[in-house]
Design an enzyme around this catalytic site. Structure first.
Site, PDB file in Angstrom:
ATOM      1  N   GLY A   1       0.946  -1.212  -0.082  1.00 53.74           N
ATOM      2  CA  GLY A   1       0.010  -0.011  -0.050  1.00 53.74           C
ATOM      3  C   GLY A   1       0.676   1.169   0.114  1.00 53.74           C
ATOM      4  O   GLY A   1       0.286   2.171   0.673  1.00 53.74           O
TER       5      GLY A   1
ATOM      6  N   VAL B   1      -2.730  -7.652  -2.627  1.00 52.02           N
ATOM      7  CA  VAL B   1      -2.062  -8.379  -1.390  1.00 52.02           C
ATOM      8  C   VAL B   1      -3.162  -9.583  -0.981  1.00 52.02           C
ATOM      9  O   VAL B   1      -2.546 -10.307  -0.203  1.00 52.02           O
ATOM     10  CB  VAL B   1      -2.032  -7.589  -0.106  1.00 52.02           C
ATOM     11  CG1 VAL B   1      -0.964  -6.302  -0.333  1.00 52.02           C
ATOM     12  CG2 VAL B   1      -3.433  -6.799   0.355  1.00 52.02           C
TER      13      VAL B   1
ATOM     14  N   TYR C   1     -13.902  -4.185   9.612  1.00 51.71           N
ATOM     15  CA  TYR C   1     -12.822  -3.399   9.742  1.00 51.71           C
ATOM     16  C   TYR C   1     -12.087  -3.582  10.944  1.00 51.71           C
ATOM     17  O   TYR C   1     -10.985  -4.308  11.280  1.00 51.71           O
ATOM     18  CB  TYR C   1     -12.850  -1.725   9.368  1.00 51.71           C
ATOM     19  CG  TYR C   1     -11.658  -0.918   9.514  1.00 51.71           C
ATOM     20  CD1 TYR C   1     -10.761  -1.192   8.495  1.00 51.71           C
ATOM     21  CD2 TYR C   1     -11.162  -0.364  10.553  1.00 51.71           C
ATOM     22  CE1 TYR C   1      -9.329  -0.262   8.433  1.00 51.71           C
ATOM     23  CE2 TYR C   1      -9.878   0.293  10.717  1.00 51.71           C
ATOM     24  CZ  TYR C   1      -8.938   0.337   9.546  1.00 51.71           C
ATOM     25  OH  TYR C   1      -7.957   1.129   9.670  1.00 51.71           O
TER      26      TYR C   1
ATOM     27  N   ALA D   1     -12.898  -6.315  13.118  1.00 45.84           N
ATOM     28  CA  ALA D   1     -12.316  -7.626  13.102  1.00 45.84           C
ATOM     29  C   ALA D   1     -10.977  -8.030  12.416  1.00 45.84           C
ATOM     30  O   ALA D   1     -10.427  -8.566  13.028  1.00 45.84           O
ATOM     31  CB  ALA D   1     -13.775  -8.380  12.518  1.00 45.84           C
TER      32      ALA D   1
HETATM   33  P1  NAD Z   1      -4.817   5.050   1.758  1.00 46.20           P
HETATM   34  O1  NAD Z   1      -6.381   4.546   1.393  1.00 46.20           O
HETATM   35  O2  NAD Z   1      -4.580   6.323   1.753  1.00 46.20           O
HETATM   36  O3  NAD Z   1      -3.752   3.946   1.199  1.00 46.20           O
HETATM   37  C1  NAD Z   1      -4.122   2.446   1.321  1.00 46.20           C
HETATM   38  C2  NAD Z   1      -2.965   2.133   0.180  1.00 46.20           C
HETATM   39  O4  NAD Z   1      -3.332   0.593  -0.061  1.00 46.20           O
HETATM   40  C3  NAD Z   1      -3.635   2.618  -1.305  1.00 46.20           C
HETATM   41  O5  NAD Z   1      -2.243   3.037  -2.038  1.00 46.20           O
HETATM   42  C4  NAD Z   1      -4.274   1.408  -2.053  1.00 46.20           C
HETATM   43  O6  NAD Z   1      -4.202   1.672  -3.668  1.00 46.20           O
HETATM   44  C5  NAD Z   1      -3.460   0.141  -1.505  1.00 46.20           C
HETATM   45  N1  NAD Z   1      -4.313  -1.004  -1.543  1.00 46.20           N
HETATM   46  C6  NAD Z   1      -5.709  -1.217  -1.206  1.00 46.20           C
HETATM   47  N2  NAD Z   1      -6.044  -2.499  -1.391  1.00 46.20           N
HETATM   48  C7  NAD Z   1      -4.903  -2.974  -2.063  1.00 46.20           C
HETATM   49  C8  NAD Z   1      -4.581  -4.511  -2.249  1.00 46.20           C
HETATM   50  N3  NAD Z   1      -5.411  -5.443  -2.217  1.00 46.20           N
HETATM   51  N4  NAD Z   1      -3.441  -4.732  -2.634  1.00 46.20           N
HETATM   52  C9  NAD Z   1      -2.533  -3.956  -2.589  1.00 46.20           C
HETATM   53  N5  NAD Z   1      -2.517  -2.615  -2.166  1.00 46.20           N
HETATM   54  C10 NAD Z   1      -3.937  -2.104  -1.950  1.00 46.20           C
HETATM   55  O7  NAD Z   1      -5.028   4.398   3.509  1.00 46.20           O
HETATM   56  P2  NAD Z   1      -4.114   5.036   4.653  1.00 46.20           P
HETATM   57  O8  NAD Z   1      -5.102   6.031   5.543  1.00 46.20           O
HETATM   58  O9  NAD Z   1      -2.776   5.416   4.272  1.00 46.20           O
HETATM   59  O10 NAD Z   1      -3.888   3.718   5.664  1.00 46.20           O
HETATM   60  C11 NAD Z   1      -2.771   2.892   5.488  1.00 46.20           C
HETATM   61  C12 NAD Z   1      -3.196   1.878   6.547  1.00 46.20           C
HETATM   62  O11 NAD Z   1      -3.138   2.310   7.850  1.00 46.20           O
HETATM   63  C13 NAD Z   1      -4.208   1.112   6.269  1.00 46.20           C
HETATM   64  O12 NAD Z   1      -3.982  -0.291   6.867  1.00 46.20           O
HETATM   65  C14 NAD Z   1      -5.403   1.625   7.473  1.00 46.20           C
HETATM   66  O13 NAD Z   1      -6.262   0.690   7.785  1.00 46.20           O
HETATM   67  C15 NAD Z   1      -4.430   1.973   8.345  1.00 46.20           C
HETATM   68  N6  NAD Z   1      -4.967   3.132   9.499  1.00 46.20           N
HETATM   69  C16 NAD Z   1      -5.279   4.104   8.620  1.00 46.20           C
HETATM   70  C17 NAD Z   1      -5.689   5.310   9.674  1.00 46.20           C
HETATM   71  C18 NAD Z   1      -6.130   6.558   9.269  1.00 46.20           C
HETATM   72  O14 NAD Z   1      -6.734   7.659  10.114  1.00 46.20           O
HETATM   73  N7  NAD Z   1      -5.810   6.878   8.085  1.00 46.20           N
HETATM   74  C19 NAD Z   1      -6.039   4.831  11.105  1.00 46.20           C
HETATM   75  C20 NAD Z   1      -5.744   3.686  11.372  1.00 46.20           C
HETATM   76  C21 NAD Z   1      -5.202   2.580  10.655  1.00 46.20           C
END
Ligand code: NAD
Length: 247
Positions: A13, A64, A155, A157
């Site tokens: 990601g 993934v 999410y 879970a």
């Molecule tokens: P985002 O949506 O900006 O980025 C996620 C990235 O993952 C994207 O580039 C997307 O193309 C890629 N992706 C999605 N599905 C995919 C797949 N099947 N295979 C490969 N790549 C894939 O999200 P973010 O806010 O940067 O979050 C990143 C991580 O942090 C995530 O796991 C999210 O759950 C976690 N998170 C985010 C927050 C927040 O407040 N933003 C809080 C807690 C946890």
């Protein structure tokens, strides 16, 4: 000399958001990067940022949730770089709705990317890491995996599953010199938070003792710590990065 000079890191990601910040931080400290996302061309900005820091960047298209794609991706990393030292499972999605309205597809899609994706990459890098008797795996969970949230049962879970997977992996791989930890980010500023009304933002901020949203770089700093030798005696832990929102 950076903490990760001569190290190879894989970040999923990595095209944007937190994943991009993690890749840039690891590169700034000397790591070469395998950058994974659904489409290789989405990774252009991250590739440019890593190369601007003088490090190698290998963009890889991978879903993934697909075991074959993940195995092929890790094989390519090993072919190009010869090893994997750091694995960051960051790719994640949401499909929010109330429990009684949630479709089977919305449940399956989130569990497939967030939990199965983390399992597949962890399994694929475990062998080479165990063989080299070193490695650090960092899984990006969420505060929601600790406390739950209305409208996010899939999410929550998936992220609670990531935490349990992290602890089990840590126990299995510790005797081989491989550590595995998770980070539970709180509210991290993103395109999503930018779109919220001031009223909603104020309500959310009222629950954050530090009175600010985190930034992707706050998560990236914690990843760098857990991936580094500074955390040599830390495994199976969940590090909350949330401004004090949950203690
Ligand atoms: P985002 O949506 O900006 O980025 C996620 C990235 O993952 C994207 O580039 C997307 O193309 C890629 N992706 C999605 N599905 C995919 C797949 N099947 N295979 C490969 N790549 C894939 O999200 P973010 O806010 O940067 O979050 C990143 C991580 O942090 C995530 O796991 C999210 O759950 C976690 N998170 C985010 C927050 C927040 O407040 N933003 C809080 C807690 C946890």
């Amino acid at each position: 000399m950076g903490a990760f000079e001569g190290k190879v890191a894989v970040v999923t990601g990595a095209a944007r958001g937190i994943g991009r910040a993690i890749a840039e931080r690891l590169a700034a400290e000397g790591a070469d990067l395998a950058l994974c996302d659904l489409q290789a061309e989405w990774l252009a900005e991250t590739v440019a940022a890593v190369e601007a820091l003088g490090r190698k960047a290998l963009p890889l298209a991978v879903d993934v949730g697909s075991g074959d794609a993940v195995n092929a991706c890790v094989a390519e990393v090993l072919r190009v770089f010869g090893k994997v030292d750091i694995m960051v499972n960051n790719a994640g999605i949401t499909k929010d709705t109330l429990l009684i309205r949630m479709s089977d597809d919305d449940w399956d899609a989130v569990l497939r990317v967030n939990l199965k994706g983390t399992f597949l990459f962890t399994r694929a890098v475990a062998k080479p890491m165990m063989k080299q008797r070193s490695g650090a795996i960092v899984n990006i969970a969420s505060i929601i995996g600790l406390i739950g949230n209305a409208g996010q049962c899939n999410y929550a879970a998936s992220k609670a599953g990531v935490i349990a997977l992290t602890k089990s992996t840590a126990k299995e791989l510790a005797p081989r010199g491989v550590r595995c930890n998770a980070i539970a980010p709180g509210f991290i500023a993103s395109k999503m938070t930018d779109a919220l009304s001031q009223e909603v933002r104020d309500q959310m901020l009222a629950n954050i003792p530090m009175a600010r949203f985190g930034g992707p770089e706050d998560v990236a700093k914690a990843v760098a710590f857990l991936a580094s030798e500074e955390a040599a005696y830390v495994t199976g832990q969940v590090l909350s990065v949330n401004g004090g929102m949950v203690m």
